[in-house]
Design an enzyme around this catalytic site. Structure first.
Site, PDB file in Angstrom:
ATOM      1  N   SER A   1       0.912  -1.287  -0.009  1.00 54.00           N
ATOM      2  CA  SER A   1      -0.052   0.102  -0.154  1.00 54.00           C
ATOM      3  C   SER A   1       0.721   1.188  -0.059  1.00 54.00           C
ATOM      4  CB  SER A   1      -0.879   0.139   1.415  1.00 54.00           C
ATOM      5  OG  SER A   1      -1.596  -1.098   1.189  1.00 54.00           O
TER       6      SER A   1
ATOM      7  N   GLU B   1       3.029   1.003  15.286  1.00 49.26           N
ATOM      8  CA  GLU B   1       3.502   2.165  14.845  1.00 49.26           C
ATOM      9  C   GLU B   1       4.616   3.198  15.682  1.00 49.26           C
ATOM     10  OE1 GLU B   1       0.358   1.570  14.856  1.00 49.26           O
ATOM     11  OE2 GLU B   1       0.164   0.663  12.597  1.00 49.26           O
TER      12      GLU B   1
ATOM     13  N   HIS C   1      -1.642   7.485   2.313  1.00 42.77           N
ATOM     14  CA  HIS C   1      -3.060   7.656   2.480  1.00 42.77           C
ATOM     15  C   HIS C   1      -3.712   8.775   3.145  1.00 42.77           C
ATOM     16  CE1 HIS C   1      -2.412   3.603   0.631  1.00 42.77           C
ATOM     17  NE2 HIS C   1      -3.588   3.186   0.672  1.00 42.77           N
TER      18      HIS C   1
ATOM     19  N   ARG D   1      -3.547   8.529  -1.810  1.00 42.03           N
ATOM     20  CA  ARG D   1      -3.541   7.160  -2.222  1.00 42.03           C
ATOM     21  C   ARG D   1      -3.927   7.026  -3.698  1.00 42.03           C
ATOM     22  NH1 ARG D   1      -8.036   3.710  -3.483  1.00 42.03           N
ATOM     23  NH2 ARG D   1      -7.506   1.511  -2.810  1.00 42.03           N
TER      24      ARG D   1
END
Lengths: 285, 332
Positions: free
Chosen positions: B48, B69, B120, B178
């Protein structure tokens, strides 16, 4: 680069470091007492026996790394660094003062020899894991080790367990963690605030080699580190049982000293205790 | 003023399009080829975020972190301490969304060259809805001392920006989108950290865009021209450090400023321009972006239209702004 000291000399150094902690905290008028005093034996063992370091050349490229994760205990690191010769002891009195290199919590860019910036809890093990990963997989330097000390209260942080999972997965055998298991945190005892047991089982289940030792027995600390270095297929953690405030009877076991400095009278009393090893010796009375 | 080549058929239906994250993917691989200290870490979103190109080229320099994260950026900080140049990637909602303190302490205050790549970002993430449409990241990152903040305008610029950021020696944030967006720059278009570029000259209003909103502003300027309005379009890919000279020069010339970003205007890019203008040269300002609200699910283009971030919608807002706002000229 390690200079070898006898156990008696190391005990004496730990005692000197405790005295320096009291003096610097009194001068600062703020800061944490219990943790640094309790960690003095571990930090002494690290700086004067275990770690391969050169205080005159803090960025020596063959050095071991030390990441203090529970940054509020940094007075013990500053005291050990001054004792080792990273900087002049007179500078200890500048702790927490404007313009000082000795910030209330350690800042890497302020003082050569500090490897990281910490204080907000939970990120030291990750940073140490990053260095250990680089040494083991990218730079192929199996002779270098990364040491880190975590507080037990700090183990409440999720970031610690993210790092524990990471180091376990990648079998970071050059990573050696100490948990300062003194059973206190700011709001009270660790087991009241947020229970940690089964602590050994938790680390083991994440793929770590675990040892439990008396964190005031310097020989045990050195032996445990030696054992940890010999483990080649997993990261190691040494759960070091310590007494918060160790060496100053009115501070020992009392969580109120977690985040408080001694005032002048208390410091005087504490220094007397440390000078005479709690009345066991007459010299220096 | 430096020349900035634009594509020829900018407003044609078949204008070339690509997501900015694709440019990042190529740029990271090139950065890795140019410098063996470049390493990459990802939090379970490798394809992604387009890090798989780097992973395939340099498997020994790629580290899978898993869905963690906080660990992503703190392990990166450790790798930086060991001399590496780590790029970390996840969705911007999670990095820097979830791990801001770790970035603050171990990258910014610790002055480690950790590169945070937030993919994104913006409402154009679309159907995933508000939880995944990061709108606060520009504000979060630009407030951090030492942090460089880059929002590439298209995939070609993203590729260049990634290579430049790899070598800047500083903690840095790159914001990516994205969806496919039109490519307005060319291989010859310049990209320098801290530089803004005048893409089109005008004298009635300055339209300052960051990220993919610059293209929408070009479109708005094109439409405004048909209504007799001469709009200057300034592309600002580096939100921090802000190119104050170029922005002030344009504001001085046109006397009115509009900003556009796919983010919260509060403390975002519009906020940065507002700070600059109010301190150095008070100028009527209209900020286009998200006003104190979250996004919601929908198709990407529907959402941009719904929240007023298409060229057509901006044209209307800009026209109204010009009609109701005096022009503060400071030269001529």
């Amino acid at each position: 680069m390690t200079q070898h000291y006898t156990l008696a000399q190391l005990d004496a150094k730990a005692n000197t470091i405790r005295k320096d902690i009291i003096s610097m905290l009194e001068a600062a008028g703020s800061g944490h007492s219990a943790g640094p005093l309790g960690m003095a034996d571990i930090v002494t063992a690290l700086y004067f026996d275990i770690m391969n370091i050169d205080p005159k050349h803090p960025d020596w490229e063959e050095r071991d790394y030390f990441f203090l994760s529970n940054g509020h205990t940094v007075p013990v690191q500053y005291a050990a660094m001054a004792e080792a010769g990273y900087f002049n002891k007179a500078e200890l009195k500048t702790l927490r003062k404007l313009g000082s290199r000795l910030q209330g919590h350690p800042e890497r860019t302020k003082l050569p020899g500090l490897e990281n910036t910490s204080g907000p809890l939970g990120s030291g093990l990750s940073q140490a894991s990053g260095v250990a990963y680089a040494l083991q997989y990218m730079d192929k330097q199996p002779h270098r080790f990364v040491y880190t000390i975590m507080g037990d209260g700090e183990l409440n942080e999720g970031n610690i367990w993210e790092a524990a999972m990471f180091a376990g997965k990648y079998k970071l055998s050059q990573l050696i963690g100490f948990v300062d298991r003194n059973n206190i945190q700011i709001d009270g005892s660790t087991e009241d605030v947020m229970p940690l047991e089964d602590l050994r089982g938790k680390w083991e289940s994440f793929g770590w080699h675990v040892q439990e030792i008396d964190g005031h027995n310097i020989e045990s600390i050195i032996d445990a580190a030696s054992m940890a270095r010999a483990i080649t297929n997993k990261p190691s953690v040494i759960i070091a049982h310590t007494i918060p405030g160790k060496g100053v009877d009115f501070m020992e076991y009392d969580y109120h000293w977690h985040g408080a400095p001694p005032n002048h009278e208390q410091a005087k009393e504490a220094l007397k205790k440390l000078r005479t090893l709690d009345g066991k010796i007459k010299a220096g009375e | 003023m430096s020349h900035y080549p634009l594509r020829d058929n900018l407003f044609a239906d078949d204008v070339a399009q690509e997501p900015t994250r694709a440019g990042f993917g190529r740029g990271l691989k090139k950065a890795g080829e140019a410098n063996e200290r470049v390493v990459a870490l990802c939090a379970d979103l490798t394809e992604s975020t387009q890090m798989h190109h780097f992973r395939e080229a340099f498997p020994d320099r790629f580290v899978e972190i898993g869905v963690a994260e906080q660990n992503l950026v703190t392990v990166a900080s450790g790798l930086a301490r060991a001399g590496k140049i780590p790029f970390t990637s996840s969705y911007a909602a999670f990095s820097p969304g979830r791990n801001w303190e770790q970035i603050r302490t171990t990258a910014a205050l610790n002055e480690q060259p950790v590169k945070i790549v937030g993919s994104h970002a913006g409402v154009s993430v679309g159907p995933d809805g508000a939880t995944h449409q990061m709108l606060e990241d520009i504000a979060l990152m630009r407030v951090l001392p030492h942090m460089v903040v880059v929002v590439p305008g298209d995939s070609v610029e993203a590729e260049k920006a990634t290579q430049v950021v790899a070598e800047n020696g500083k903690p840095s944030y790159i914001r990516l989108a994205r969806e496919k967006t039109p490519i307005f720059s060319t291989d010859e278009s310049p990209f320098e950290l801290g530089k803004a570029y005048v893409l089109r000259e005008g004298h009635d209003v300055s339209l300052l865009g960051t990220g993919t909103m610059t293209y929408q502003l070009l479109k708005a300027a094109h439409l405004l021209e048909q209504h007799g309005v001469s709009a200057e379009v300034v592309h600002v890919p580096t939100v921090k450090p802000l190119d104050e000279d170029t922005i002030l020069a344009s504001a001085r010339k046109t006397g009115r400023v509009v900003t556009a970003e796919e983010a919260q205007v509060a403390a975002g890019f519009g906020g940065a321009v507002a700070e600059l203008l109010s301190e150095k040269m008070p100028t009527p300002l209209k900020r286009i972006g998200m006003y104190d609200r979250f996004g919601e699910s929908g198709a990407p283009n529907e959402l941009l239209d719904y929240f007023g971030m298409t060229g057509e919608k901006m044209q209307t807002v800009i026209q109204a702004f010009i009609n109701t706002t005096p022009q503060y000229h400071r030269e001529g």
